[in-house]
Design a protein around this motif. Sequence first.
Motif, PDB file in Angstrom:
ATOM      1  N   THR A   1     -95.551  39.348 -44.080  1.00 19.89           N
ATOM      2  CA  THR A   1     -94.545  38.561 -44.801  1.00 19.89           C
ATOM      3  C   THR A   1     -93.116  38.986 -44.464  1.00 19.89           C
ATOM      4  OG1 THR A   1     -94.636  40.060 -46.708  1.00 19.89           O
ATOM      5  CG2 THR A   1     -96.041  38.077 -46.774  1.00 19.89           C
TER       6      THR A   1
ATOM      7  N   LYS B   1     -93.084  27.806 -49.197  1.00 18.50           N
ATOM      8  CA  LYS B   1     -92.278  28.616 -50.105  1.00 18.50           C
ATOM      9  C   LYS B   1     -90.906  28.950 -49.519  1.00 18.50           C
ATOM     10  CE  LYS B   1     -95.544  29.064 -53.214  1.00 18.50           C
ATOM     11  NZ  LYS B   1     -95.414  28.513 -54.589  1.00 18.50           N
TER      12      LYS B   1
ATOM     13  N   ASN C   1     -89.857  36.008 -50.827  1.00 21.74           N
ATOM     14  CA  ASN C   1     -91.199  36.145 -50.272  1.00 21.74           C
ATOM     15  C   ASN C   1     -91.950  37.256 -50.979  1.00 21.74           C
ATOM     16  OD1 ASN C   1     -93.299  35.577 -48.553  1.00 21.74           O
ATOM     17  ND2 ASN C   1     -92.265  36.234 -46.682  1.00 21.74           N
TER      18      ASN C   1
ATOM     19  N   TYR D   1     -97.982  35.463 -50.171  1.00 23.34           N
ATOM     20  CA  TYR D   1     -97.651  34.311 -49.330  1.00 23.34           C
ATOM     21  C   TYR D   1     -98.085  34.484 -47.874  1.00 23.34           C
ATOM     22  CZ  TYR D   1     -94.604  32.953 -53.248  1.00 23.34           C
ATOM     23  OH  TYR D   1     -94.109  32.612 -54.481  1.00 23.34           O
TER      24      TYR D   1
ATOM     25  N   TYR E   1    -100.277  31.711 -46.532  1.00 22.48           N
ATOM     26  CA  TYR E   1     -99.717  30.478 -45.956  1.00 22.48           C
ATOM     27  C   TYR E   1     -99.481  30.640 -44.457  1.00 22.48           C
ATOM     28  CZ  TYR E   1     -98.773  29.042 -50.796  1.00 22.48           C
ATOM     29  OH  TYR E   1     -98.890  28.698 -52.119  1.00 22.48           O
TER      30      TYR E   1
END
Length: 260
Positions: free
Chosen positions: A200, A210, A215, A219, A222
């Motif tokens: 991330t 997002k 962050n 996440y 994704y």
Amino acid sequence: MMLIDSHCHLNMPELAARLPQVLENMAQAEIGQAIAISVDRQSADEVLALAEQHTNLFASVGVHPEDQNSAEMSVDELIAAAQHPKVVGIGETGLDYHWCSGDLAWQHARFSTHIQASNQTGLPLIIHTRDAAADTLRLLHENQAQQGVIHCFTEDTAFAKAVLDLGFYISFSGIVTFRNAQQIQEACKYVPLDRILVETDAPYLAPVPKRGKPNEPAYVRYTAEFVAQLRGESMATIEAATTANTYRLFSKLPPLTRQP
């Protein structure tokens, strides 16, 4: 299956202030572990403290290339810090010609120090490189760097090939999901399945959908989903590969035997 966030900054205020929720979100998203990355002496202490408090968090030790005024860490200091069982990597280190200019000998020396510490400890380098591809490769060659990862990859396929030829890994952040990231996406399709990591770089660079928000490790899913679609592979394949690759590179990271 699970994922690992191979690079985040959990000590940053945006995440540290709500760490219990961040960790709960990780669990809900089936992100089994995360590596909290050091950028200077203070953050090295902070991320190690987090790693000591949470079984699924781990830490690195190093000084980021961006700030010339950051207190240096010697090879011996890095080696000593790396003996801690929860320190799994050396860095974040490397070169940054985007934010820094002029005589950058200090940056080259700092990077070389980290490479030497990596070689002597057997822990992988966590490399930041921005607008400095040629010198990054040159210093890796000159110092006979043995192992590491280009984190938050933003270069082209030619640089990816040169890094892979060294035996290094490549980690993709949320940037790969951005619409204007075609060069990075082409590199992502090129990298062999056994060399890809995902991260991330939280709290920065949140992936689509997002983007624009702080962050967090949850996440990374994704990003992994986008990488799977981009490469025409199943999500299960990307989960299994990136997890196996992270354990292979960060050999001190203890594999989870069950879901977190």
